[in-house]
Design a protein around this motif. Structure first.
Motif, mmCIF file in Angstrom:
data_model
loop_
_atom_site.group_PDB
_atom_site.id
_atom_site.type_symbol
_atom_site.label_atom_id
_atom_site.label_comp_id
_atom_site.label_asym_id
_atom_site.label_seq_id
_atom_site.Cartn_x
_atom_site.Cartn_y
_atom_site.Cartn_z
ATOM 1 N N ARG A 89 -91.442 -41.641 11.802
ATOM 2 C CA ARG A 89 -92.051 -41.833 10.359
ATOM 3 C C ARG A 89 -92.740 -40.122 9.958
ATOM 4 O O ARG A 89 -93.133 -39.217 10.839
ATOM 5 C CB ARG A 89 -93.591 -42.102 10.032
ATOM 6 N N VAL A 90 -92.078 -39.464 9.344
ATOM 7 C CA VAL A 90 -92.158 -38.734 8.376
ATOM 8 C C VAL A 90 -92.522 -37.876 7.657
ATOM 9 O O VAL A 90 -92.170 -38.355 6.431
ATOM 10 C CB VAL A 90 -90.054 -37.932 8.455
ATOM 11 N N ASP A 91 -93.792 -36.516 7.603
ATOM 12 C CA ASP A 91 -94.188 -36.065 6.677
ATOM 13 C C ASP A 91 -93.596 -35.318 5.580
ATOM 14 O O ASP A 91 -93.094 -34.428 6.174
ATOM 15 C CB ASP A 91 -95.600 -36.475 7.677
ATOM 16 N N LYS A 92 -93.774 -35.657 5.024
ATOM 17 C CA LYS A 92 -92.996 -34.523 3.792
ATOM 18 C C LYS A 92 -93.837 -33.266 3.780
ATOM 19 O O LYS A 92 -92.920 -32.472 3.966
ATOM 20 C CB LYS A 92 -92.366 -35.235 2.058
ATOM 21 N N ILE A 106 -83.628 -30.560 4.965
ATOM 22 C CA ILE A 106 -83.790 -32.269 6.043
ATOM 23 C C ILE A 106 -84.725 -33.401 4.664
ATOM 24 O O ILE A 106 -83.860 -34.262 5.465
ATOM 25 C CB ILE A 106 -84.278 -31.705 7.183
ATOM 26 N N TRP A 107 -85.704 -32.707 4.214
ATOM 27 C CA TRP A 107 -86.082 -34.177 3.577
ATOM 28 C C TRP A 107 -85.049 -34.415 2.906
ATOM 29 O O TRP A 107 -85.358 -36.327 2.341
ATOM 30 C CB TRP A 107 -87.877 -33.418 3.133
ATOM 31 N N ASP A 108 -84.608 -34.447 1.674
ATOM 32 C CA ASP A 108 -83.668 -34.813 1.014
ATOM 33 C C ASP A 108 -82.734 -35.177 1.976
ATOM 34 O O ASP A 108 -82.136 -36.087 1.093
ATOM 35 C CB ASP A 108 -83.091 -33.181 0.241
ATOM 36 N N ARG A 109 -82.089 -34.712 2.227
ATOM 37 C CA ARG A 109 -80.543 -34.916 3.273
ATOM 38 C C ARG A 109 -81.075 -36.370 3.992
ATOM 39 O O ARG A 109 -80.710 -37.832 3.007
ATOM 40 C CB ARG A 109 -80.664 -34.627 4.247
ATOM 41 N N LEU A 110 -82.403 -36.739 4.389
ATOM 42 C CA LEU A 110 -82.908 -38.420 4.356
ATOM 43 C C LEU A 110 -83.176 -38.964 3.669
ATOM 44 O O LEU A 110 -82.961 -40.741 3.563
ATOM 45 C CB LEU A 110 -84.286 -38.053 5.633
ATOM 46 N N MET A 111 -83.858 -38.671 2.453
ATOM 47 C CA MET A 111 -83.979 -39.425 1.732
ATOM 48 C C MET A 111 -82.612 -39.787 0.520
ATOM 49 O O MET A 111 -83.026 -40.823 0.413
ATOM 50 C CB MET A 111 -84.944 -38.658 0.481
ATOM 51 N N ASP A 112 -81.990 -39.156 0.853
ATOM 52 C CA ASP A 112 -81.010 -39.429 0.573
ATOM 53 C C ASP A 112 -80.045 -40.186 1.058
ATOM 54 O O ASP A 112 -78.289 -40.508 0.545
ATOM 55 C CB ASP A 112 -79.745 -38.161 0.328
ATOM 56 N N GLY A 113 -80.466 -40.627 2.313
ATOM 57 C CA GLY A 113 -79.201 -41.728 3.213
ATOM 58 C C GLY A 113 -78.514 -41.409 4.568
ATOM 59 O O GLY A 113 -77.759 -41.988 4.370
ATOM 60 N N GLU A 114 -78.644 -39.815 4.101
ATOM 61 C CA GLU A 114 -77.459 -39.160 5.074
ATOM 62 C C GLU A 114 -77.609 -39.257 6.883
ATOM 63 O O GLU A 114 -78.958 -39.819 7.442
ATOM 64 C CB GLU A 114 -77.526 -37.825 5.128
ATOM 65 N N ASN A 115 -76.654 -40.020 7.296
ATOM 66 C CA ASN A 115 -76.956 -40.252 8.646
ATOM 67 C C ASN A 115 -76.898 -38.866 9.952
ATOM 68 O O ASN A 115 -75.770 -38.634 9.953
ATOM 69 C CB ASN A 115 -75.619 -40.824 9.424
ATOM 70 N N LYS A 127 -95.223 -31.822 6.333
ATOM 71 C CA LYS A 127 -94.955 -30.676 7.362
ATOM 72 C C LYS A 127 -93.435 -30.773 6.816
ATOM 73 O O LYS A 127 -92.786 -29.901 7.147
ATOM 74 C CB LYS A 127 -94.797 -31.903 8.504
ATOM 75 N N THR A 128 -92.361 -31.685 6.095
ATOM 76 C CA THR A 128 -91.354 -31.317 6.752
ATOM 77 C C THR A 128 -90.563 -29.997 5.458
ATOM 78 O O THR A 128 -89.561 -29.197 5.771
ATOM 79 C CB THR A 128 -90.556 -32.474 6.038
ATOM 80 N N ASP A 129 -91.555 -29.949 4.687
ATOM 81 C CA ASP A 129 -91.725 -29.005 4.221
ATOM 82 C C ASP A 129 -91.916 -27.672 3.936
ATOM 83 O O ASP A 129 -91.509 -26.390 3.872
ATOM 84 C CB ASP A 129 -92.179 -28.880 2.333
ATOM 85 N N LYS A 130 -92.942 -27.629 5.410
ATOM 86 C CA LYS A 130 -93.490 -26.253 5.571
ATOM 87 C C LYS A 130 -92.458 -26.096 6.935
ATOM 88 O O LYS A 130 -92.491 -24.977 7.413
ATOM 89 C CB LYS A 130 -95.015 -27.231 5.892
ATOM 90 N N HIS A 131 -92.024 -27.040 7.736
ATOM 91 C CA HIS A 131 -91.570 -26.812 8.769
ATOM 92 C C HIS A 131 -89.621 -26.814 8.854
ATOM 93 O O HIS A 131 -89.138 -26.552 9.912
ATOM 94 C CB HIS A 131 -92.619 -27.524 10.749
ATOM 95 N N GLY A 132 -89.567 -27.997 8.406
ATOM 96 C CA GLY A 132 -87.576 -28.171 8.119
ATOM 97 C C GLY A 132 -87.168 -26.845 7.885
ATOM 98 O O GLY A 132 -87.553 -26.287 6.510
ATOM 99 N N THR A 133 -85.853 -26.847 7.946
ATOM 100 C CA THR A 133 -85.074 -26.373 6.977
ATOM 101 C C THR A 133 -84.162 -26.950 7.012
ATOM 102 O O THR A 133 -83.694 -28.004 6.775
ATOM 103 C CB THR A 133 -84.796 -24.545 8.568
ATOM 104 N N ASP A 134 -82.831 -26.564 6.273
ATOM 105 C CA ASP A 134 -81.396 -27.312 6.188
ATOM 106 C C ASP A 134 -81.481 -28.258 4.853
ATOM 107 O O ASP A 134 -80.791 -29.250 4.650
ATOM 108 C CB ASP A 134 -81.203 -27.732 7.029
#
Length: 222
Positions: free
Chosen positions: A68-71, A82-91, A73-80
């Motif tokens: 489970r990925v928290d949006k 990553i949230w949009d890439r995961l939501m777009d179905g990127e492997n 937290k991802t917006d705050k600590h993620g880079t590149d």
């Protein structure tokens, strides 16, 4: 390791230890691992989410995770992105972090707790193919996993996000495959409806029997 070989870091994880039904090493320890990006795992408070399930897949000979990925937290600590890439179905590539009691050279069986204790094979020729055809790598026994990270270049090239679970009309779906998450209350209602239907069927059958008996009695009377 036995089926996919050592990864690009020259690490081999024995399947018997990966699949061990233990709480101190093996696939179950992923349940306590943090979800990070790029192995920035020093502070578990910046984890991007939570490992919900860790599964030893005996067919594919690998460990599979539901994360489970928290949006927020991802917006705050993620880079590149990553949230949009995961939501777009990127492997997206993933990589794990683990602790082992030592690693063991596959050639000379030297056990090393740190790199300073490495043998000549691993110090000078990791990943090389010897004249007799053997490849130089280390076995990593009894791994305890503490990190699963989204990365650009995973050491295990097969380690990827394979799909996104999402809710659709009360069902959990990955791509075109969906399952119904009934929940306890729904299961009770279904059971109640099934019991009612069964009782109704029994009542109808009894009514048919009564009607048949009445018809038979009337025939006898005639």
């Amino acid at each position: 390791g036995e089926f996919y070989g050592p990864n690009s870091n020259h690490d081999h994880f024995p399947i018997e230890d990966l699949f061990a039904d233990k709480n101190d090493y093996g696939f179950k320890t992923f349940l306590d691992a943090g979800v990070f990006q790029g192995h920035r795992n020093k502070d578990k408070n910046i984890t991007l989410g939570q490992v919900l399930q860790s599964i030893a897949n005996p067919v594919m000979k690998r460990v599979e995770l539901i994360i489970r990925v928290d949006k927020d937290k991802t917006d705050k600590h993620g880079t590149d992105g990553i949230w949009d890439r995961l939501m777009d179905g990127e492997n997206v590539g993933v990589s794990m972090g683990s602790r082992v009691p030592y690693d063991c050279c596959c050639i000379c069986h030297n056990k090393a707790k740190t790199r300073s204790e490495y043998c000549e094979h691993m110090s000078n020729f990791p990943g090389k193919i010897m004249a007799d055809g053997r490849k130089i790598f280390v076995y990593n026994p009894k791994p305890k996993f503490f990190d699963i990270s989204f990365v650009k270049n995973p050491a295990d090239k097969t380690a990827r996000v394979v799909g996104k679970l999402e809710d659709r009309d009360g069902m959990s779906c990955m791509g075109s495959i969906c399952i119904i998450d009934m929940g306890q209350d729904s299961k009770k209602e279904v059971k109640k409806e099934a019991n009612s239907a069964s009782e109704a069927a029994q009542a109808a059958t009894q009514a048919e029997l009564d009607a048949a008996n009445a018809a038979a009695a009337e025939t006898e009377a005639q």
